[in-house]
Design an enzyme around this catalytic site. Sequence first.
Site, PDB file in Angstrom:
ATOM      1  CG  ASP A  51       6.448  -1.681   0.629  1.00  0.00           C
ATOM      2  OD1 ASP A  51       7.896  -2.005   0.089  1.00  0.00           O
ATOM      3  OD2 ASP A  51       5.425  -0.801   0.043  1.00  0.00           O
ATOM      4  CB  SER A  52      10.845  -4.159   2.409  1.00  0.00           C
ATOM      5  OG  SER A  52      11.471  -3.557   2.910  1.00  0.00           O
ATOM      6  CG  ASP A  90       8.559   2.059  -0.221  1.00  0.00           C
ATOM      7  OD1 ASP A  90       8.655   2.514  -1.493  1.00  0.00           O
ATOM      8  OD2 ASP A  90       9.018   0.710  -0.337  1.00  0.00           O
ATOM      9  CD  GLU A 189      11.890  -5.492  -6.288  1.00  0.00           C
ATOM     10  OE1 GLU A 189      11.496  -4.371  -5.793  1.00  0.00           O
ATOM     11  OE2 GLU A 189      11.904  -6.784  -5.473  1.00  0.00           O
TER      12      GLU A 189
HETATM   13  O1  KIV Z   1      10.491  -2.068   0.370  1.00  0.00           O
HETATM   14  C1  KIV Z   1      11.756  -1.606   0.506  1.00  0.00           C
HETATM   15  O2  KIV Z   1      13.074  -2.542   0.535  1.00  0.00           O
HETATM   16  C2  KIV Z   1      11.939  -1.722  -1.828  1.00  0.00           C
HETATM   17  C3  KIV Z   1      13.138  -2.031  -1.844  1.00  0.00           C
HETATM   18  C4  KIV Z   1      13.285  -3.579  -2.484  1.00  0.00           C
HETATM   19  C5  KIV Z   1      13.737  -1.226  -3.286  1.00  0.00           C
HETATM   20  O3  KIV Z   1      11.499  -1.120  -2.516  1.00  0.00           O
END
Ligand code: KIV
Length: 271
Positions: A51-52, A90, A189
Amino acid sequence: MAISNRAKKVTTHTLQEMKQAGEKITMLTSYDYSLARLVDAAGIDVILVGDSASNVMAGNETTVPITLDHMIYHAQCVVNGVDRALVVVDMPFGSYQGDSKTALDSAIRIMKESGGHAVKLEGGEEVAESIERIVGAGIPVQGHLGLTPQSIYKFGTYTVRAKEEAEAAQLLKDAKAIEAAGCFSIVFEKIPADLAAKVSAELSIPTIGIGAGPDCDGQVLVLHDMLGITKDFSPRFLRRYADLGESIDGAVKQYISDVQSGEFPNADESY
Ligand code: KIV
């Protein structure tokens, strides 16, 4: 031959075998077809449709605004580019926190509409019931503990988590609870390396670290950060493996100059 190299398609079982053999698991994010294709062809074990995407694709400050429809779209694009890696998607903020039935419905939508292979969600004991229900429906779930960006407005900062004894003890409890609920793996994290090492040793499922030291069973980074495309994000844990930001800047400037001067296109590039 290493387990990872033998795997024609990486599955959650491959990751479990890698932990047992002490073989490190590699994971990177991707959000689109073209980059996912390159990352997969290079031999990564796991691709996370994180979700980044809210930050690096949409330019939002946090991961809170991204929706289930957005995540499904990004995951479809990634799945189209992947032959070998395990694709984890995610679950976005708001798609699972309400109750376990909502969580299950969201996970089913992700699996049916994107073709992803597993889902990831943030949280500990409080989401254990949802994890159990999703896993019960046949969907693999990866957990996410420590810094959980979807809760940024509760914590207020992106600093290292679980430095204090009580928070570290809670993290261990949470990890055990979501392992018991059926998670196939957990992302840690931004937690102290010693704590990540201790919890990784106590769990039978693989742990994947980002800012959690060298003793997790694998590592994950955000692709655009490690490729040097994002420039304004430099946490201590981030190693940049390329400076694509510079390369893109140079290429675009050269193109502008060539078009303006009439040097592009030349006779060979014309019909
Ligand atoms: O959304 C993402 O990129 C993540 C990573 C930082 C593990 O959850």
